[in-house]
Design a protein around this motif. Structure first.
Motif, PDB file in Angstrom:
ATOM      1  N   MET A   1       8.934   2.955  21.685  1.00 40.24           N
ATOM      2  CA  MET A   1       8.322   1.480  21.700  1.00 40.24           C
ATOM      3  C   MET A   1       9.621   0.697  21.477  1.00 40.24           C
ATOM      4  N   ARG A   2      10.283   1.175  20.454  1.00 43.55           N
ATOM      5  CA  ARG A   2      11.579   0.308  19.988  1.00 43.55           C
ATOM      6  C   ARG A   2      12.413   0.058  21.215  1.00 43.55           C
ATOM      7  N   ASP A   3      12.876   1.350  21.927  1.00 42.24           N
ATOM      8  CA  ASP A   3      13.880   1.051  23.003  1.00 42.24           C
ATOM      9  C   ASP A   3      13.339   0.218  24.196  1.00 42.24           C
ATOM     10  N   LEU A   4      11.979   0.606  24.357  1.00 37.82           N
ATOM     11  CA  LEU A   4      11.520  -0.373  25.541  1.00 37.82           C
ATOM     12  C   LEU A   4      11.418  -1.768  25.002  1.00 37.82           C
ATOM     13  N   CYS A   5      11.143  -2.327  23.711  1.00 40.29           N
ATOM     14  CA  CYS A   5      11.525  -3.472  23.365  1.00 40.29           C
ATOM     15  C   CYS A   5      12.670  -3.958  23.683  1.00 40.29           C
ATOM     16  N   LEU A   6      13.632  -3.137  23.324  1.00 39.56           N
ATOM     17  CA  LEU A   6      15.238  -3.567  23.461  1.00 39.56           C
ATOM     18  C   LEU A   6      15.418  -3.916  25.050  1.00 39.56           C
ATOM     19  N   ALA A   7      15.092  -3.097  25.821  1.00 41.72           N
ATOM     20  CA  ALA A   7      15.149  -3.143  27.284  1.00 41.72           C
ATOM     21  C   ALA A   7      14.693  -4.302  27.659  1.00 41.72           C
ATOM     22  N   VAL A   8      13.443  -4.722  27.421  1.00 45.18           N
ATOM     23  CA  VAL A   8      12.863  -6.078  27.756  1.00 45.18           C
ATOM     24  C   VAL A   8      13.516  -7.146  27.124  1.00 45.18           C
ATOM     25  N   SER A   9      14.037  -7.039  26.067  1.00 45.60           N
ATOM     26  CA  SER A   9      14.820  -8.040  25.294  1.00 45.60           C
ATOM     27  C   SER A   9      16.203  -8.527  26.072  1.00 45.60           C
ATOM     28  N   VAL A  10      16.577  -7.367  26.772  1.00 44.96           N
ATOM     29  CA  VAL A  10      17.859  -7.502  27.279  1.00 44.96           C
ATOM     30  C   VAL A  10      17.648  -8.134  28.640  1.00 44.96           C
ATOM     31  N   VAL A  11      16.628  -7.819  29.305  1.00 50.50           N
ATOM     32  CA  VAL A  11      16.443  -8.478  30.830  1.00 50.50           C
ATOM     33  C   VAL A  11      16.080 -10.107  30.494  1.00 50.50           C
ATOM     34  N   ALA A  12      15.170 -10.223  29.264  1.00 45.53           N
ATOM     35  CA  ALA A  12      14.797 -11.488  29.068  1.00 45.53           C
ATOM     36  C   ALA A  12      16.197 -12.317  28.932  1.00 45.53           C
ATOM     37  N   VAL A  13      17.039 -11.959  27.907  1.00 46.71           N
ATOM     38  CA  VAL A  13      18.299 -12.478  27.979  1.00 46.71           C
ATOM     39  C   VAL A  13      18.990 -13.064  29.258  1.00 46.71           C
ATOM     40  N   TRP A  14      19.059 -11.760  29.912  1.00 54.56           N
ATOM     41  CA  TRP A  14      19.720 -12.059  31.394  1.00 54.56           C
ATOM     42  C   TRP A  14      19.056 -12.966  32.061  1.00 54.56           C
ATOM     43  N   GLY A  15      17.464 -12.942  32.218  1.00 54.91           N
ATOM     44  CA  GLY A  15      16.942 -13.878  33.058  1.00 54.91           C
ATOM     45  C   GLY A  15      16.954 -15.161  32.654  1.00 54.91           C
ATOM     46  N   THR A  16      16.689 -15.590  31.212  1.00 63.10           N
ATOM     47  CA  THR A  16      16.723 -16.560  30.849  1.00 63.10           C
ATOM     48  C   THR A  16      17.999 -17.428  30.493  1.00 63.10           C
ATOM     49  N   ASN A  17      19.050 -16.673  30.701  1.00 64.94           N
ATOM     50  CA  ASN A  17      20.404 -17.163  30.726  1.00 64.94           C
ATOM     51  C   ASN A  17      20.626 -18.378  31.747  1.00 64.94           C
ATOM     52  N   PHE A  18      19.890 -18.101  32.993  1.00 67.09           N
ATOM     53  CA  PHE A  18      19.989 -18.865  34.095  1.00 67.09           C
ATOM     54  C   PHE A  18      19.649 -20.363  33.491  1.00 67.09           C
ATOM     55  N   VAL A  19      18.844 -20.545  32.769  1.00 65.01           N
ATOM     56  CA  VAL A  19      18.292 -21.550  32.239  1.00 65.01           C
ATOM     57  C   VAL A  19      19.599 -22.364  31.218  1.00 65.01           C
ATOM     58  N   VAL A  20      20.014 -21.324  30.519  1.00 65.14           N
ATOM     59  CA  VAL A  20      21.188 -21.982  29.274  1.00 65.14           C
ATOM     60  C   VAL A  20      22.278 -22.262  30.416  1.00 65.14           C
ATOM     61  N   ILE A  21      22.675 -21.503  31.400  1.00 62.71           N
ATOM     62  CA  ILE A  21      23.686 -21.905  32.098  1.00 62.71           C
ATOM     63  C   ILE A  21      23.498 -23.498  32.618  1.00 62.71           C
ATOM     64  N   ARG A  22      22.351 -23.779  32.916  1.00 67.29           N
ATOM     65  CA  ARG A  22      21.974 -25.266  33.665  1.00 67.29           C
ATOM     66  C   ARG A  22      22.181 -26.294  32.485  1.00 67.29           C
ATOM     67  N   ILE A  23      21.882 -25.741  31.259  1.00 67.51           N
ATOM     68  CA  ILE A  23      21.737 -26.894  30.213  1.00 67.51           C
ATOM     69  C   ILE A  23      23.355 -27.017  29.957  1.00 67.51           C
ATOM     70  N   GLY A  24      24.203 -25.964  30.012  1.00 66.20           N
ATOM     71  CA  GLY A  24      25.550 -26.189  29.590  1.00 66.20           C
ATOM     72  C   GLY A  24      26.375 -26.967  30.837  1.00 66.20           C
ATOM     73  N   LEU A  25      25.857 -26.920  31.995  1.00 63.90           N
ATOM     74  CA  LEU A  25      26.455 -27.599  33.252  1.00 63.90           C
ATOM     75  C   LEU A  25      26.262 -29.208  33.013  1.00 63.90           C
ATOM     76  N   ASP A  26      25.041 -29.473  32.111  1.00 64.81           N
ATOM     77  CA  ASP A  26      24.906 -30.876  32.045  1.00 64.81           C
ATOM     78  C   ASP A  26      26.052 -31.701  31.640  1.00 64.81           C
ATOM     79  N   HIS A  27      27.049 -31.337  30.967  1.00 65.03           N
ATOM     80  CA  HIS A  27      28.120 -31.814  30.318  1.00 65.03           C
ATOM     81  C   HIS A  27      29.721 -31.464  30.819  1.00 65.03           C
ATOM     82  N   LEU A  28      29.551 -29.681  30.975  1.00 67.57           N
ATOM     83  CA  LEU A  28      30.798 -29.496  31.191  1.00 67.57           C
ATOM     84  C   LEU A  28      30.944 -28.891  32.720  1.00 67.57           C
ATOM     85  N   PRO A  29      32.191 -29.152  33.282  1.00 69.49           N
ATOM     86  CA  PRO A  29      32.431 -28.813  34.713  1.00 69.49           C
ATOM     87  C   PRO A  29      32.256 -27.343  34.583  1.00 69.49           C
ATOM     88  N   PRO A  30      31.754 -26.882  36.031  1.00 66.07           N
ATOM     89  CA  PRO A  30      31.624 -25.271  36.062  1.00 66.07           C
ATOM     90  C   PRO A  30      32.547 -24.387  35.896  1.00 66.07           C
TER      91      PRO A  30
END
Length: 288
Positions: A1-30
């Motif tokens: 269960m611990r390792d399953l939660c870690l795997a889901v955490s990684v893909v959640a970070v990688w997936g939600t990172n696209f929203v984080v990218i969009r936030i950073g692009l509000d001010h910084l040139p790409p």
């Protein structure tokens, strides 16, 4: 269960990172944003982690393909050319580019199920292409496809390196990602845009830069590599299919990206193709 939660955490970070990218692009040139991401990944990491036992040429190849290729093109596309949710989906076709490049280099034949998987994913991309609008343009779609091709090239480079220590490999390769991105930023975006972006950047922007390096790179690659060292790859790698699920869900929840029926259908086609390409050979091996 611990390792399953870690795997889901990684893909959640990688997936939600696209929203984080969009936030950073509000001010910084790409290109500047991408350069800062890899600069922070390389420094001070190279002073804390030993250099992997791979040739400098291999590190440079990976760093340039992933830095200037994958993320440089992706960040340009995500600044008004494609929505974060669709970007997280389309870039997953790197799986097919990686398979294609590997087969091209080894001379192997493409099995039938891979053609079927590719047809499903290509149909999904075609559905997206038929619905381009102000939020997803043909240019944005093309740039993300090129970013996926660069990612596939980076996968081949990392595979040829033979290393199993992905975190040091990524950190040291980042030394070759940042310089071309900085040079391209000065050349294409100009000093005025760079200065204005840095001056206008707020706490959320700098948090996005830090998250790119610490969350997406350090945590993601370190934990993913650790999981692959403890479990069969056939058990871990299919979890990456959840990345666009988290990406599209996070974009809809935080940025209000609409999810009409055609977008859900396109996602279903692309994910079905990815699932067939990744899971079918493992199913065959289990039957055998």
């Amino acid at each position: 269960m611990r390792d399953l939660c870690l795997a889901v955490s990684v893909v959640a970070v990688w997936g939600t990172n696209f929203v984080v990218i969009r936030i950073g692009l509000d001010h910084l040139p790409p290109l500047l944003f991408a350069a800062l991401r890899f600069l922070l990944a390389a420094l001070p990491g190279v002073f804390l982690l030993p250099r992997p036992a791979v040739p400098w040429r291999n590190l440079a190849t990976y760093g340039i393909l992933i830095g200037a290729g994958q993320f440089g093109l992706l960040f340009i596309a995500m600044r008004g050319q494609i929505s974060p949710g669709l970007a997280s989906l389309v870039i997953q076709i790197q799986v097919f580019f990686t398979i294609g490049l590997s087969i091209r280099l080894t001379g192997e034949r493409v099995p039938g199920f891979q053609w079927a998987a590719l047809a499903l994913a290509a149909t999904g991309i075609g559905v997206i292409a038929l619905h381009v609008d102000a939020t997803t343009t043909p240019l944005g779609l093309g740039l993300v496809i090129l970013a996926a091709l660069s990612w596939a090239g980076g996968n081949i480079a990392s595979k040829r390196s033979g290393t199993r220590s992905m975190l040091p490999y990524v950190v040291w390769a980042s030394l070759f990602s940042a310089p071309p991105l900085i040079a391209l930023s000065f050349l294409l975006e100009g000093w005025d845009a760079i200065r204005d972006g840095i001056l206008r950047a707020d706490a959320a922007t700098w948090a996005a830069v830090v998250w790119q390096s610490l969350g997406n790179t350090m945590f993601g690659y370190a934990v993913w590599g650790w999981l692959l060292s403890r479990h069969p790859a056939a058990l871990i790698t299919p979890m990456a299919l959840l990345v666009p699920v988290f990406g599209m869900g996070a974009s809809a929840l935080w940025l209000g990206e609409p999810l009409p029926a055609w977008k859900i259908g396109a996602a279903g086609l692309v994910l079905s193709g990815l699932a067939l390409g990744i899971l079918y050979p493992r199913w065959q091996a289990r039957r055998a």
